[in-house]
Scaffold this motif. Structure first.
Motif, short mmCIF file in Angstrom:
data_model
loop_
_atom_site.label_atom_id
_atom_site.label_comp_id
_atom_site.label_asym_id
_atom_site.label_seq_id
_atom_site.Cartn_x
_atom_site.Cartn_y
_atom_site.Cartn_z
N THR A 164 0.73 -1.22 0.05
CA THR A 164 0.09 -0.10 -0.09
C THR A 164 0.77 1.04 0.12
N SER A 165 1.92 1.27 0.78
CA SER A 165 2.78 2.47 0.70
C SER A 165 4.19 2.11 0.58
N SER A 166 4.76 3.02 -0.35
CA SER A 166 6.20 2.97 -0.92
C SER A 166 7.23 3.32 0.49
N LYS A 167 6.44 3.78 1.54
CA LYS A 167 7.48 4.14 2.59
C LYS A 167 7.85 2.92 3.54
N ILE A 168 6.90 1.80 3.49
CA ILE A 168 7.41 0.85 4.18
C ILE A 168 8.48 0.04 3.92
N SER A 169 9.52 -0.41 4.67
CA SER A 169 10.61 -0.99 4.34
C SER A 169 10.22 -2.39 3.69
#
Length: 311
Positions: A294-299
């Motif tokens: 969902t998020s590109s910020k999640i490692s």
């Protein structure tokens, strides 16, 4: 002190936050309790003025009534709750946190339910501290998908005739002056395991035994078809939904498509992420949806850790 009754109430002095505990089973008609913090005296037959009021007719601004808003000490102390000490953790807790025990003076067991659960786990060698922690994290995680609207507990009890839906056990003891005060026997009809919230409409009244047996089960896996039809009539939940295959709450899945929501979850559960990662694995296996994307910020390391839980 484990079998002595205490009554607890907050000091009536509006400038004091002290909570008083008085060792007594019944309130003395001539009571006189002094606050140790501010010295305020709570006496039988006396009143305390909280503020002065004026009742105004807005149509013509005329005064209807005015005077002091007074609380009678007898009424205030009379509604105080009962407390007792737990003989294991030593904490002073409300009576309702102890199971009943008719032969004891207080009518309650010596150990509180939390300590009893830990003790039984040790005795039966069934639960470790880490297992309790994981269960706690699971409860915390599921609250993020809950409906924040207030439940009408009394309406739920009334709907089910104050009895366990499964076996008919009388649960009217949960009622205080006609008002339901206990949520412990309310089951998620559509289970929280599939991210359905506990609401007035999605609640079934069960006894403690059947509530435990129903945990995480889809209605069709626990109730007979005749029971499902009756439950549908009582809750308004479609019989076909309850009788079919387990289905995730679509509103919860939509939340997991929100990048900010997912990022906030990982921030909150960064210390104990296993339940969140297990939820990801379960939803991915059941639906094909991976909320880690969902998020590109999640490692990317979170995805590796989640995959490792399955290996």
């Amino acid at each position: 002190m484990g079998d002595k009754t205490f009554r607890g109430f907050q000091c009536l002095n509006k400038n004091c936050a002290e909570f008083l505990f008085v060792q007594t089973e019944t309130i003395d008609p001539d009571f006189h309790y002094t606050c140790n913090s501010c010295g305020f005296e709570h006496r039988a037959g006396e009143t305390t003025t909280l503020y002065d009021y004026k009742m105004i007719d807005k149509r013509d601004d005329s005064l209807i009534e005015e005077g002091p808003f007074e609380i009678l000490h007898d009424d205030y102390i009379g509604e105080s709750k009962e407390f007792k000490y737990c003989i294991v953790c030593g904490a002073l807790k409300p009576f309702e946190l102890f199971d009943t025990h008719s032969s004891r003076r207080t009518g309650r067991q010596g150990e509180c339910r939390t300590c009893k659960q830990v003790y039984n786990g040790i005795k039966n060698q069934t639960r470790l501290v880490e297992q309790h922690r994981e269960a706690s994290q699971k409860r915390r995680l599921y609250t993020h998908f809950e409906d924040r609207s207030k439940m009408d507990i009394a309406a739920i009890y009334s709907r089910f005739g104050n009895s366990c839906f499964k076996c008919g056990t009388d649960l009217s003891g949960d009622l205080n002056a006609g008002v339901a005060t206990k949520e412990g026997n309310l089951d998620h009809t559509l289970p929280v395991f599939y991210l359905w919230p506990l609401t007035t409409d999605n609640a079934t009244l069960l006894c403690r035994e059947h509530n435990g047996e129903k945990a995480e089960k889809w209605p069709g896996a626990f109730y007979s078809d005749a029971e499902l039809k009756k439950l549908s009539a009582l809750t308004g939940i479609d019989h076909r939904l309850m009788a079919g295959q387990p289905t995730y709450n679509p509103d919860a899945l939509n939340k997991l498509k929100d990048a900010e929501f997912v990022e906030a979850l990982f921030e909150k559960f960064s210390r104990y992420p296993h339940e969140l990662l297990r939820l990801r694995n379960r939803i991915l296996a059941d639906t094909g949806f991976d909320f880690l994307d969902t998020s590109s910020k999640i490692s990317p390391s979170w995805k590796k850790q989640a995959d490792d839980l399955n290996s």
